[in-house]
Scaffold this motif. Structure first.
Motif, mmCIF file in Angstrom:
data_model
loop_
_atom_site.group_PDB
_atom_site.id
_atom_site.type_symbol
_atom_site.label_atom_id
_atom_site.label_comp_id
_atom_site.label_asym_id
_atom_site.label_seq_id
_atom_site.Cartn_x
_atom_site.Cartn_y
_atom_site.Cartn_z
ATOM 1 N N ARG A 1 0.824 -1.207 0.000
ATOM 2 C CA ARG A 1 0.000 0.000 0.000
ATOM 3 C C ARG A 1 0.863 1.264 0.000
ATOM 4 N NH1 ARG A 1 -5.396 -1.111 3.527
ATOM 5 N NH2 ARG A 1 -5.976 -3.059 2.501
ATOM 6 N N LEU A 2 1.979 1.226 0.712
ATOM 7 C CA LEU A 2 2.906 2.352 0.695
ATOM 8 C C LEU A 2 3.438 2.575 -0.720
ATOM 9 C CD1 LEU A 2 4.708 4.532 1.964
ATOM 10 C CD2 LEU A 2 6.316 2.716 2.580
ATOM 11 N N MET A 3 3.836 1.505 -1.378
ATOM 12 C CA MET A 3 4.358 1.628 -2.740
ATOM 13 C C MET A 3 3.263 2.106 -3.701
ATOM 14 S SD MET A 3 6.849 1.707 -4.670
ATOM 15 C CE MET A 3 8.319 0.772 -4.550
ATOM 16 N N LEU A 4 2.032 1.656 -3.493
ATOM 17 C CA LEU A 4 0.914 2.148 -4.308
ATOM 18 C C LEU A 4 0.792 3.666 -4.185
ATOM 19 C CD1 LEU A 4 -1.978 -0.416 -3.748
ATOM 20 C CD2 LEU A 4 -1.042 0.310 -5.939
ATOM 21 N N CYS A 5 0.912 4.156 -2.970
ATOM 22 C CA CYS A 5 0.843 5.598 -2.756
ATOM 23 C C CYS A 5 1.947 6.314 -3.535
ATOM 24 C CB CYS A 5 0.980 5.926 -1.272
ATOM 25 S SG CYS A 5 -0.443 5.460 -0.289
ATOM 26 N N LEU A 6 3.164 5.819 -3.396
ATOM 27 C CA LEU A 6 4.298 6.480 -4.045
ATOM 28 C C LEU A 6 4.175 6.446 -5.568
ATOM 29 C CD1 LEU A 6 7.152 5.162 -1.740
ATOM 30 C CD2 LEU A 6 6.037 7.401 -1.684
ATOM 31 N N LEU A 7 3.709 5.325 -6.105
ATOM 32 C CA LEU A 7 3.545 5.219 -7.556
ATOM 33 C C LEU A 7 2.428 6.117 -8.078
ATOM 34 C CD1 LEU A 7 3.986 1.372 -8.085
ATOM 35 C CD2 LEU A 7 5.615 3.190 -8.646
ATOM 36 N N ASN A 8 1.468 6.426 -7.218
ATOM 37 C CA ASN A 8 0.346 7.280 -7.608
ATOM 38 C C ASN A 8 0.513 8.723 -7.136
ATOM 39 O OD1 ASN A 8 -1.830 5.604 -9.010
ATOM 40 N ND2 ASN A 8 -1.152 4.297 -7.331
ATOM 41 N N LYS A 9 1.754 9.084 -6.795
ATOM 42 C CA LYS A 9 2.111 10.455 -6.403
ATOM 43 C C LYS A 9 1.362 10.936 -5.156
ATOM 44 C CE LYS A 9 4.436 11.269 -10.333
ATOM 45 N NZ LYS A 9 5.498 10.355 -10.483
ATOM 46 N N ILE A 10 1.020 9.996 -4.278
ATOM 47 C CA ILE A 10 0.447 10.359 -2.987
ATOM 48 C C ILE A 10 1.616 10.435 -2.025
ATOM 49 C CG2 ILE A 10 -1.082 9.624 -1.123
ATOM 50 C CD1 ILE A 10 -2.710 8.139 -3.302
ATOM 51 N N SER A 11 1.965 11.637 -1.602
ATOM 52 C CA SER A 11 3.179 11.795 -0.813
ATOM 53 C C SER A 11 2.949 12.400 0.566
ATOM 54 C CB SER A 11 4.197 12.632 -1.592
ATOM 55 O OG SER A 11 3.618 13.852 -1.980
ATOM 56 N N CYS A 12 1.784 12.916 0.834
ATOM 57 C CA CYS A 12 1.473 13.501 2.132
ATOM 58 C C CYS A 12 1.347 12.399 3.192
ATOM 59 C CB CYS A 12 0.167 14.286 2.042
ATOM 60 S SG CYS A 12 -0.428 14.900 3.616
ATOM 61 N N LYS A 13 2.001 12.585 4.320
ATOM 62 C CA LYS A 13 2.013 11.563 5.373
ATOM 63 C C LYS A 13 0.603 11.152 5.790
ATOM 64 C CE LYS A 13 3.471 12.520 9.654
ATOM 65 N NZ LYS A 13 4.383 12.694 10.799
ATOM 66 N N ARG A 14 -0.285 12.090 5.995
ATOM 67 C CA ARG A 14 -1.662 11.775 6.423
ATOM 68 C C ARG A 14 -2.391 10.958 5.367
ATOM 69 N NH1 ARG A 14 -2.459 10.699 10.909
ATOM 70 N NH2 ARG A 14 -0.486 11.345 11.673
ATOM 71 N N GLU A 15 -2.198 11.274 4.095
ATOM 72 C CA GLU A 15 -2.852 10.515 3.020
ATOM 73 C C GLU A 15 -2.265 9.118 2.908
ATOM 74 O OE1 GLU A 15 -2.829 12.835 -0.568
ATOM 75 O OE2 GLU A 15 -4.300 14.249 0.231
#
Length: 145
Positions: free
Chosen positions: A48-62
């Motif tokens: 899930r962390l990698m999914l965030c990074l690949l989808n440009k979700i970088s905010c800690k809360r998100e």
């Protein structure tokens, strides 16, 4: 901030491809770097962390919202920092640099895209002989403690 629906949609999709350099298979929880012949398993939180990074979700809360989904209200910063620490260690154990994930102070994380592209253009992140020695060295180091 992501809505719960957006977070769920992100988690449902199957395979994620970053410029043919890195593939994340959500169904089997595997990350593959085809050019380096590296494939390794990740746990659900790391995926899930990698999914965030690949989808440009970088905010800690998100990131916390996506990774811990229903429990994100109760998750503390320590859980987040432990996940990042363990994921960086996993990258290193698989012959990748830990700074593939960059901390953005007072904000969150981002994928080190220039480094990822550099690894792809250089061929192997670590010579094959050294990569084969890594598990033996880790085993030896663990036996010391």
């Amino acid at each position: 901030m992501l809505t719960d629906e957006q977070a769920q949609t992100l988690l449902i999709s199957g395979q994620h491809n970053y410029e043919d350099i890195l593939l994340l298979d959500s169904a089997y929880n595997k990350i593959t770097l085809p050019k380096q012949s590296i494939t390794f398993s990740v746990n659900e939180a790391q995926k899930r962390l990698m999914l965030c990074l690949l989808n440009k979700i970088s905010c800690k809360r998100e990131i916390i919202q996506v990774v811990w989904n229903d429990n994100h209200q109760r998750i503390r910063d320590n859980n987040y920092h432990q996940l990042v620490f363990q994921f960086r260690a996993l990258l290193q154990r698989n012959g990748l640099p830990a700074n593939l994930i960059v901390t953005v102070p007072y904000y969150g994380l981002k994928l080190n895209e220039p480094l990822l592209r550099e690894l792809n253009s250089c061929g192997s992140a670590m010579p094959e002989e050294r990569r084969k020695l890594l598990p033996q060295l880790l085993s030896f180091a663990r036996s010391l403690f």
